[in-house]
Design an enzyme around this catalytic site. Structure first.
Site, PDB file in Angstrom:
ATOM      1  N   GLY A 156      48.971  48.206 -75.201  1.00 39.74           N
ATOM      2  CA  GLY A 156      47.586  48.612 -75.403  1.00 39.74           C
ATOM      3  C   GLY A 156      46.985  49.115 -74.103  1.00 39.74           C
ATOM      4  O   GLY A 156      45.800  48.914 -73.823  1.00 39.74           O
ATOM      5  N   ASP A 207      55.172  51.524 -81.181  1.00 36.93           N
ATOM      6  CA  ASP A 207      54.490  50.720 -82.188  1.00 36.93           C
ATOM      7  C   ASP A 207      54.950  49.284 -81.990  1.00 36.93           C
ATOM      8  O   ASP A 207      56.063  48.915 -82.373  1.00 36.93           O
ATOM      9  CB  ASP A 207      54.842  51.224 -83.585  1.00 36.93           C
ATOM     10  CG  ASP A 207      54.192  50.396 -84.689  1.00 36.93           C
ATOM     11  OD1 ASP A 207      53.522  49.383 -84.386  1.00 36.93           O
ATOM     12  OD2 ASP A 207      54.362  50.757 -85.873  1.00 36.93           O
ATOM     13  N   VAL A 208      54.088  48.454 -81.387  1.00 38.92           N
ATOM     14  CA  VAL A 208      54.513  47.098 -81.031  1.00 38.92           C
ATOM     15  C   VAL A 208      54.676  46.189 -82.243  1.00 38.92           C
ATOM     16  O   VAL A 208      55.182  45.070 -82.110  1.00 38.92           O
ATOM     17  CB  VAL A 208      53.560  46.453 -80.003  1.00 38.92           C
ATOM     18  CG1 VAL A 208      53.663  47.166 -78.658  1.00 38.92           C
ATOM     19  CG2 VAL A 208      52.122  46.423 -80.503  1.00 38.92           C
ATOM     20  N   SER A 228      41.198  35.374 -77.261  1.00 35.88           N
ATOM     21  CA  SER A 228      39.799  35.775 -77.374  1.00 35.88           C
ATOM     22  C   SER A 228      38.929  34.542 -77.582  1.00 35.88           C
ATOM     23  O   SER A 228      39.386  33.526 -78.126  1.00 35.88           O
ATOM     24  CB  SER A 228      39.612  36.725 -78.566  1.00 35.88           C
ATOM     25  OG  SER A 228      38.228  36.936 -78.844  1.00 35.88           O
ATOM     26  N   TYR A 247      41.127  37.962 -87.223  1.00 31.77           N
ATOM     27  CA  TYR A 247      41.188  38.085 -85.760  1.00 31.77           C
ATOM     28  C   TYR A 247      41.184  36.705 -85.102  1.00 31.77           C
ATOM     29  O   TYR A 247      41.952  36.435 -84.172  1.00 31.77           O
ATOM     30  CB  TYR A 247      39.992  38.913 -85.293  1.00 31.77           C
ATOM     31  CG  TYR A 247      40.013  39.341 -83.853  1.00 31.77           C
ATOM     32  CD1 TYR A 247      40.855  40.363 -83.415  1.00 31.77           C
ATOM     33  CD2 TYR A 247      39.158  38.750 -82.919  1.00 31.77           C
ATOM     34  CE1 TYR A 247      40.852  40.775 -82.093  1.00 31.77           C
ATOM     35  CE2 TYR A 247      39.144  39.159 -81.596  1.00 31.77           C
ATOM     36  CZ  TYR A 247      39.990  40.168 -81.190  1.00 31.77           C
ATOM     37  OH  TYR A 247      39.982  40.574 -79.875  1.00 31.77           O
ATOM     38  N   ALA A 248      40.311  35.805 -85.588  1.00 29.88           N
ATOM     39  CA  ALA A 248      40.234  34.458 -85.021  1.00 29.88           C
ATOM     40  C   ALA A 248      41.549  33.709 -85.213  1.00 29.88           C
ATOM     41  O   ALA A 248      42.034  33.021 -84.303  1.00 29.88           O
ATOM     42  CB  ALA A 248      39.083  33.686 -85.666  1.00 29.88           C
ATOM     43  N   ALA A 279      44.542  35.027 -85.580  1.00 30.58           N
ATOM     44  CA  ALA A 279      45.558  35.631 -84.711  1.00 30.58           C
ATOM     45  C   ALA A 279      45.379  35.173 -83.268  1.00 30.58           C
ATOM     46  O   ALA A 279      46.353  34.812 -82.584  1.00 30.58           O
ATOM     47  CB  ALA A 279      45.489  37.154 -84.800  1.00 30.58           C
ATOM     48  N   LYS A 280      44.135  35.179 -82.789  1.00 25.42           N
ATOM     49  CA  LYS A 280      43.889  34.841 -81.389  1.00 25.42           C
ATOM     50  C   LYS A 280      44.083  33.349 -81.119  1.00 25.42           C
ATOM     51  O   LYS A 280      44.434  32.952 -80.002  1.00 25.42           O
ATOM     52  CB  LYS A 280      42.490  35.295 -80.982  1.00 25.42           C
ATOM     53  CG  LYS A 280      42.336  36.828 -80.958  1.00 25.42           C
ATOM     54  CD  LYS A 280      43.340  37.493 -80.035  1.00 25.42           C
ATOM     55  CE  LYS A 280      43.046  38.975 -79.841  1.00 25.42           C
ATOM     56  NZ  LYS A 280      44.010  39.624 -78.908  1.00 25.42           N
TER      57      LYS A 280
END
Length: 253
Positions: A14, A64-65, A143, A155-156, A158-159
Protein backbone atom coordinates in the site's frame (compact mmCIF):
# COMPACT_ATOMS: atom_id res chain seq x y z
CA UNK A 1 18.86 12.43 8.99
CA UNK A 2 20.59 9.30 10.31
CA UNK A 3 21.38 6.25 8.21
CA UNK A 4 19.61 3.73 10.47
CA UNK A 5 18.61 1.69 7.44
CA UNK A 6 21.81 1.76 5.40
CA UNK A 7 22.02 -1.44 3.32
CA UNK A 8 18.56 -2.54 4.46
CA UNK A 9 15.84 -3.56 1.99
CA UNK A 10 12.25 -2.75 2.93
CA UNK A 11 8.94 -3.81 1.38
CA UNK A 12 6.06 -1.40 1.97
CA UNK A 13 2.62 -2.58 0.84
CA UNK A 14 0.00 0.00 0.00
CA UNK A 15 3.03 2.16 -0.57
CA UNK A 16 1.71 4.53 -3.24
CA UNK A 17 -0.22 6.89 -0.97
CA UNK A 18 -0.99 7.97 2.59
CA UNK A 19 0.79 6.27 5.46
CA UNK A 20 2.50 3.79 3.11
CA UNK A 21 4.06 6.49 0.96
CA UNK A 22 5.10 8.51 4.01
CA UNK A 23 6.73 5.38 5.43
CA UNK A 24 8.58 4.65 2.19
CA UNK A 25 9.86 8.22 2.16
CA UNK A 26 11.02 8.00 5.77
CA UNK A 27 12.80 4.66 5.39
CA UNK A 28 14.50 5.82 2.19
CA UNK A 29 15.58 9.08 3.83
CA UNK A 30 17.36 6.96 6.44
CA UNK A 31 19.15 4.84 3.84
CA UNK A 32 16.83 1.93 3.03
CA UNK A 33 16.22 0.57 -0.43
CA UNK A 34 12.43 0.62 -0.61
CA UNK A 35 10.20 -1.73 -2.60
CA UNK A 36 7.00 0.25 -3.09
CA UNK A 37 4.18 -2.28 -3.53
CA UNK A 38 0.71 -1.29 -4.69
CA UNK A 39 -2.15 -2.89 -6.58
CA UNK A 40 -1.54 -0.46 -9.45
CA UNK A 41 1.95 -0.87 -10.93
CA UNK A 42 1.89 2.64 -12.44
CA UNK A 43 1.15 4.19 -9.05
CA UNK A 44 3.92 2.10 -7.48
CA UNK A 45 6.36 3.35 -10.10
CA UNK A 46 5.26 6.96 -9.62
CA UNK A 47 5.73 6.71 -5.85
CA UNK A 48 9.17 5.14 -6.32
CA UNK A 49 10.09 7.97 -8.69
CA UNK A 50 9.00 10.50 -6.07
CA UNK A 51 11.23 8.86 -3.47
CA UNK A 52 14.14 8.78 -5.92
CA UNK A 53 13.63 12.44 -6.78
CA UNK A 54 14.13 13.21 -3.09
CA UNK A 55 17.44 11.35 -3.13
CA UNK A 56 16.29 7.93 -1.94
CA UNK A 57 16.47 4.45 -3.44
CA UNK A 58 13.18 2.86 -4.46
CA UNK A 59 11.60 0.47 -6.96
CA UNK A 60 7.90 0.05 -7.73
CA UNK A 61 6.14 -3.32 -7.83
CA UNK A 62 2.54 -3.98 -8.81
CA UNK A 63 0.95 -6.72 -6.71
CA UNK A 64 -2.47 -7.84 -5.53
CA UNK A 65 -1.61 -8.70 -1.93
CA UNK A 66 -4.81 -10.73 -1.57
CA UNK A 67 -3.36 -13.25 -4.06
CA UNK A 68 -0.87 -15.60 -2.39
CA UNK A 69 0.82 -16.50 -5.69
CA UNK A 70 1.19 -12.85 -6.65
CA UNK A 71 2.71 -12.05 -3.25
CA UNK A 72 5.18 -14.92 -3.55
CA UNK A 73 6.21 -13.72 -7.00
CA UNK A 74 6.61 -10.12 -5.77
CA UNK A 75 8.80 -11.18 -2.86
CA UNK A 76 11.02 -13.27 -5.12
CA UNK A 77 11.29 -10.31 -7.52
CA UNK A 78 12.42 -8.06 -4.66
CA UNK A 79 15.02 -10.63 -3.60
CA UNK A 80 16.21 -10.99 -7.21
CA UNK A 81 16.53 -7.22 -7.56
CA UNK A 82 18.00 -6.38 -4.17
CA UNK A 83 19.46 -9.61 -2.80
CA UNK A 84 17.61 -9.63 0.52
CA UNK A 85 14.57 -8.52 2.55
CA UNK A 86 15.15 -7.01 5.96
CA UNK A 87 11.92 -5.11 6.65
CA UNK A 88 8.26 -5.72 5.81
CA UNK A 89 5.66 -3.00 6.39
CA UNK A 90 2.15 -4.46 5.96
CA UNK A 91 0.15 -1.33 5.23
CA UNK A 92 -2.24 -2.24 2.39
CA UNK A 93 -5.86 -1.80 3.41
CA UNK A 94 -9.34 -0.74 2.35
CA UNK A 95 -12.61 0.27 3.99
CA UNK A 96 -16.13 -0.80 3.06
CA UNK A 97 -18.08 0.84 5.87
CA UNK A 98 -21.66 -0.14 6.59
CA UNK A 99 -23.89 -0.96 9.53
CA UNK A 100 -24.18 -4.66 10.32
CA UNK A 101 -27.76 -5.05 9.14
CA UNK A 102 -26.92 -3.51 5.76
CA UNK A 103 -23.51 -5.07 5.15
CA UNK A 104 -23.38 -7.55 2.27
CA UNK A 105 -21.07 -10.52 2.64
CA UNK A 106 -18.80 -9.28 -0.15
CA UNK A 107 -17.99 -6.11 1.85
CA UNK A 108 -17.10 -8.21 4.88
CA UNK A 109 -14.96 -10.56 2.79
CA UNK A 110 -13.19 -7.81 0.86
CA UNK A 111 -12.05 -6.02 4.01
CA UNK A 112 -11.00 -9.17 5.88
CA UNK A 113 -9.09 -10.42 2.85
CA UNK A 114 -7.34 -7.16 2.04
CA UNK A 115 -6.61 -5.99 5.58
CA UNK A 116 -5.80 -9.27 7.33
CA UNK A 117 -5.34 -12.25 5.01
CA UNK A 118 -2.93 -10.23 2.85
CA UNK A 119 -0.66 -9.82 5.89
CA UNK A 120 -0.61 -13.58 6.35
CA UNK A 121 0.44 -13.98 2.70
CA UNK A 122 3.17 -11.34 2.96
CA UNK A 123 4.55 -12.56 6.28
CA UNK A 124 4.58 -16.15 5.06
CA UNK A 125 6.42 -15.18 1.87
CA UNK A 126 9.14 -13.09 3.55
CA UNK A 127 9.74 -15.19 6.65
CA UNK A 128 11.90 -17.79 4.92
CA UNK A 129 14.31 -15.09 3.80
CA UNK A 130 14.37 -13.47 7.24
CA UNK A 131 14.77 -16.81 9.03
CA UNK A 132 17.69 -17.73 6.79
CA UNK A 133 19.31 -14.35 7.50
CA UNK A 134 18.50 -14.55 11.22
CA UNK A 135 17.25 -10.97 10.95
CA UNK A 136 13.99 -9.25 10.20
CA UNK A 137 11.60 -6.48 11.19
CA UNK A 138 7.87 -6.73 10.46
CA UNK A 139 5.48 -3.88 11.24
CA UNK A 140 1.75 -4.37 10.68
CA UNK A 141 -0.90 -1.67 10.41
CA UNK A 142 -3.75 -2.08 12.87
CA UNK A 143 -6.10 0.76 13.84
CA UNK A 144 -7.85 2.45 16.75
CA UNK A 145 -10.95 0.88 15.17
CA UNK A 146 -9.77 -2.49 16.52
CA UNK A 147 -11.38 -1.39 19.78
CA UNK A 148 -14.74 -1.02 18.02
CA UNK A 149 -16.17 1.61 15.70
CA UNK A 150 -19.77 2.01 14.56
CA UNK A 151 -20.23 1.13 10.89
CA UNK A 152 -16.92 -0.74 10.69
CA UNK A 153 -17.64 -4.25 11.91
CA UNK A 154 -15.53 -5.66 9.06
CA UNK A 155 -12.64 -3.19 9.44
CA UNK A 156 -12.62 -3.43 13.26
CA UNK A 157 -12.57 -7.23 13.14
CA UNK A 158 -9.71 -7.22 10.62
CA UNK A 159 -7.66 -4.70 12.59
CA UNK A 160 -8.20 -6.59 15.84
CA UNK A 161 -7.07 -9.70 14.00
CA UNK A 162 -3.89 -7.88 12.99
CA UNK A 163 -3.00 -7.54 16.66
CA UNK A 164 -3.46 -11.26 17.27
CA UNK A 165 -1.43 -12.08 14.17
CA UNK A 166 1.33 -9.74 15.35
CA UNK A 167 1.52 -11.19 18.86
CA UNK A 168 1.62 -14.76 17.54
CA UNK A 169 4.24 -14.12 14.87
CA UNK A 170 6.43 -12.42 17.47
CA UNK A 171 6.36 -15.68 19.45
CA UNK A 172 7.03 -17.92 16.43
CA UNK A 173 9.68 -15.77 14.73
CA UNK A 174 11.44 -14.35 17.78
CA UNK A 175 13.92 -17.26 18.04
CA UNK A 176 15.18 -16.26 14.59
CA UNK A 177 15.88 -12.64 15.63
CA UNK A 178 12.78 -11.33 13.87
CA UNK A 179 10.81 -8.58 15.59
CA UNK A 180 7.09 -8.29 14.82
CA UNK A 181 5.09 -5.27 15.98
CA UNK A 182 2.03 -3.27 15.00
CA UNK A 183 0.92 0.33 15.03
CA UNK A 184 -2.69 1.35 15.53
CA UNK A 185 -3.32 4.86 14.18
CA UNK A 186 -6.28 6.95 15.20
CA UNK A 187 -7.60 9.67 12.90
CA UNK A 188 -4.88 10.39 10.33
CA UNK A 189 -5.42 12.85 7.49
CA UNK A 190 -5.30 10.57 4.44
CA UNK A 191 -7.31 9.82 1.31
CA UNK A 192 -8.99 6.98 3.24
CA UNK A 193 -10.29 9.25 6.02
CA UNK A 194 -11.34 11.82 3.41
CA UNK A 195 -13.39 9.08 1.72
CA UNK A 196 -14.96 8.21 5.09
CA UNK A 197 -15.95 11.86 5.54
CA UNK A 198 -17.57 11.92 2.13
CA UNK A 199 -19.44 8.71 2.92
CA UNK A 200 -21.08 10.28 5.97
CA UNK A 201 -21.89 13.48 4.05
CA UNK A 202 -19.22 15.73 5.55
CA UNK A 203 -16.45 17.77 3.98
CA UNK A 204 -13.06 16.25 4.91
CA UNK A 205 -11.96 19.44 6.70
CA UNK A 206 -15.16 19.49 8.79
CA UNK A 207 -14.77 15.79 9.59
CA UNK A 208 -11.19 16.42 10.73
CA UNK A 209 -12.31 19.33 12.90
CA UNK A 210 -14.89 17.13 14.65
CA UNK A 211 -12.27 14.43 15.24
CA UNK A 212 -9.80 17.00 16.57
CA UNK A 213 -12.30 18.30 19.10
CA UNK A 214 -12.46 14.92 20.86
CA UNK A 215 -8.70 14.25 20.67
CA UNK A 216 -6.61 15.41 23.65
CA UNK A 217 -3.97 16.94 21.36
CA UNK A 218 -6.82 18.82 19.62
CA UNK A 219 -5.75 17.89 16.11
CA UNK A 220 -5.72 14.92 13.77
CA UNK A 221 -2.55 13.06 12.94
CA UNK A 222 -0.41 13.24 9.82
CA UNK A 223 0.95 10.27 7.84
CA UNK A 224 4.52 11.35 8.64
CA UNK A 225 3.83 10.95 12.36
CA UNK A 226 2.79 7.34 11.87
CA UNK A 227 5.78 6.78 9.57
CA UNK A 228 8.13 7.98 12.33
CA UNK A 229 6.77 5.36 14.74
CA UNK A 230 6.94 2.65 12.09
CA UNK A 231 10.55 3.61 11.35
CA UNK A 232 11.42 3.22 15.05
CA UNK A 233 9.86 -0.25 15.21
CA UNK A 234 11.60 -1.25 11.97
CA UNK A 235 14.99 -0.13 13.28
CA UNK A 236 17.55 -1.66 15.59
CA UNK A 237 16.61 1.02 18.13
CA UNK A 238 13.61 -1.26 18.84
CA UNK A 239 15.70 -4.44 19.02
CA UNK A 240 14.01 -5.67 22.23
CA UNK A 241 10.49 -4.60 21.30
CA UNK A 242 8.34 -7.37 19.84
CA UNK A 243 4.73 -8.49 19.90
CA UNK A 244 3.50 -4.98 20.72
CA UNK A 245 0.78 -2.75 19.28
CA UNK A 246 1.51 0.98 19.60
CA UNK A 247 -1.52 3.28 19.47
CA UNK A 248 -0.83 6.54 17.63
CA UNK A 249 -3.95 8.58 18.30
CA UNK A 250 -3.13 11.85 19.99
CA UNK A 251 -4.16 10.54 23.41
CA UNK A 252 -7.70 9.58 22.40
CA UNK A 253 -9.49 6.89 24.38
Amino acid sequence: MSERFADRVAIVTGGAQGIGLATGRRLAAEGARVAVVDLDADRSAAAADEIKAAGGLATGYGCDVTDADAVAAMVEAVVADHGRIDILINNAGITRDNLLFKMPADEWNAVLTTNLTSMFHCCQAVQKHMVAARYGKIVNLSSRSALGNRGQVNYAAAKAGVQGLTATLAIELGPFNINVNAVAPGYIATAMTAATATRVGAAPEDHQKMAAEVTPLRRVGQPEEVAAAIAFLASDDASYVSGQTLYINGGAR
